[in-house]
Design an enzyme around this catalytic site. Structure first.
Site: not given
Length: 532
Positions: A359-360
């Site tokens: 998700e980064n």
């Protein structure tokens, strides 16, 4: 006016239009932290030159009580030169509201401004093991607005796009929506103030909560390359929050590792157009890595690798991870939480091709790197060193969470503290231990499209069941879990009918599982052995 004069005037206009004045760069020599390069000089003063000679010059007009948006994820993509300069002005710049995914680590990143008490409020998704952050929140020194990671990214993106508010499925049915989240504590640690409840509206039969955009006074941004026009390029996972935050603030200040000539960045290489940027400085702080994790052996057939050898007592975790790997199906896009879920990726079969999402801002996550091949601009959602596979792509956090909320991710595997009989999940807070949401609330926000699998040990360290009738810890999401995998067995979760045991570990009996499970469950007739 004579005809000859009119002809001369028209000719002059055509000439000036055909040959516009070229923007020239001013002389600029970079330090040892940037490219070793001297810019071309010209007697003509450029019309646009956003380069400042120092961080001190860039923040000279910064005022106390400002809202500052700070890019970065962990220690990746953090504008440390600007943070250090604010710290150097601790008597002049105080009372800041800082918006960031987290506050770095003790002695690094925004923790430096917490140490000097220059921040009065943090808007963040994660406290983690940052002791000064947790301590100041717990004793009432610091106001904290804990916010889901994807919601922070969207708050910044929306504010920069002129959108004052939006509805999101993330955090429905949690303390974020109901307004039961402490924002400030008394010195004795008891709650003094709480968040406000969110407005809820139904769209297409599904509830969404209203979130207001963030509007920043300043944005501190870390870029890989920038030119004097303010055009910027980010590098790998260091993009994270830097893009959406840069587009939001009234005064966006970029610190770049390399300052390049105008034109050196090709149009398709520019990730942040200069129209959003007011000032550019050269970064003076070397990059750091928060968590070094290395592979013991790369497996090129799967593009994955085992992490360093597991410590004694981790047999249960590896057993769970081995079973969880069977959830991977050809062609899936998969997001993995920290701990056991990441371990599961090391057991993916060679014939199964999946793309791992972090998700980064990574799609195509690879193995842990070999020792000596770590890249500070390439970390996973656990802030560990990682690699990417051929065909991978990187992007900013707002786009990453857009993929998640819209259901583009086929499968997410998460850890848990509690799961109840109808699929409610609690995995972000134990009583007295607030670490923050991270991206979990977003990851479970669309369970109709993204299958949510929980991997966890069957009981906690005290022997208490973690599969319960009702969750007693704050929820991450309601009716979102589809499958539970523990070292004892595998359960299907029906959000209305409850649990069904469909696999059992070798050597384990149904009665043993019942004795360690608070929630009732049914058993399928053809109960299979889990590790067969």
């Amino acid at each position: 006016m004579s005809s000859s004069m009119r002809h001369s005037l028209k000719s002059g206009l055509r000439s000036s239009r055909a040959q516009p004045r070229l923007l020239q760069t001013s002389s600029w020599r970079q330090s040892t932290f940037g490219s070793q390069r001297t810019f071309a000089t010209s007697g003509m003063c450029p019309a646009i030159n956003k380069i400042c000679g120092s961080a001190a010059e860039a923040i000279a007009d910064m005022k106390s009580n400002s809202t500052v948006l700070v890019g970065g994820f962990g220690l990746c993509g953090v504008p440390n030169t600007l943070i250090n300069e604010v710290r150097a002005n601790k008597s002049r710049i105080t009372g800041l509201t800082a918006v960031s995914n987290n506050a770095g680590t003790n002695g690094s990143g925004l923790s430096l401004l917490l140490e000097t008490r220059q921040i009065k409020k943090m808007v963040a998704s994660y406290i983690g093991d940052n002791k000064i952050f947790g301590s100041q929140y717990g004793n009432g020194e610091l106001e904290v607005e804990l916010t889901p990671q994807g919601t922070i990214a969207e708050k910044c993106r929306a504010g920069g796009a002129g959108i004052p508010a939006f509805y999101t499925p993330a955090a429905m049915g949690t303390v974020v929506q109901t307004g039961e989240l402490p924002t400030k504590h008394h010195p004795d640690g008891t709650p003094a103030e709480f968040s406000l409840p969110k407005d809820v509206k139904i769209f297409n039969g599904k509830p969404y909560l209203l979130e207001e955009a963030i509007n920043g006074d300043y944005a501190f941004i870390k870029a890989f390359k920038a030119d004097r026009l303010g055009n910027c390029q980010f590098h790998l996972s260091a993009a994270n929050f830097n893009g959406p935050m840069a587009r939001n603030a009234k005064m966006t200040i970029v610190e770049a590792e390399h300052i390049v000539e105008v034109g050196d960045l090709k149009p398709n290489e520019i990730h942040l157009p200069g129209i959003y940027v007011k000032r550019v400085i050269l970064s003076q702080v070397p990059k750091a890595i928060e968590k070094y994790v290395n592979s013991k052996e790369l497996d090129v057939s799967t593009h994955l690798a085992s992490p360093a050898p597991s410590s004694p007592g981790n047999n249960n975790r590896e057993k769970i991870a081995l079973r969880a790997a069977k959830e991977f199906k050809n062609g899936m896009y998969v997001n993995l939480g920290i701990g056991i879920p990441v371990l599961a990726s090391t057991f993916v079969l060679p014939e199964v091709e999946v793309l791992l999402h972090s998700e980064n801002g990574i799609l195509g996550l690879g193995p842990y790197p070999k020792k000596g091949e770590e890249n500070p601009d390439l970390i996973n959602a656990s802030k560990e060193t990682t690699t990417i596979i051929p065909g991978a792509c990187t992007f900013s956090s707002d786009e990453s969470f857009g993929m998640i909320r819209s259901g583009r991710i086929d499968l997410t595997i998460l850890g848990a503290m509690q799961v109840n009989a109808t699929g409610d999940l609690a995995n972000w807070m134990l009583p007295g231990k607030v670490k923050g949401f991270g991206g979990a609330l977003d990851l479970v926000s669309n369970p109709e499209k993204t299958k949510v699998v929980v991997t966890m040990e069957h009981t906690d360290r005290k022997g208490n069941p973690k599969i319960v009738r009702q969750c007693t810890f704050p929820l991450t999401g309601r009716q979102c879990v589809s499958t539970i995998i523990t070292e004892l067995g595998v359960f299907d979760v029906d959000w209305k009918e409850g649990l069904t045991l469909r696999e059992i570990a070798s050597g384990v009996t149904v009665d043993e599982i019942k004795s360690k499970t608070e929630a009732p469950f049914k058993v399928v007739e053809d109960l299979k052995i889990m590790d067969s």
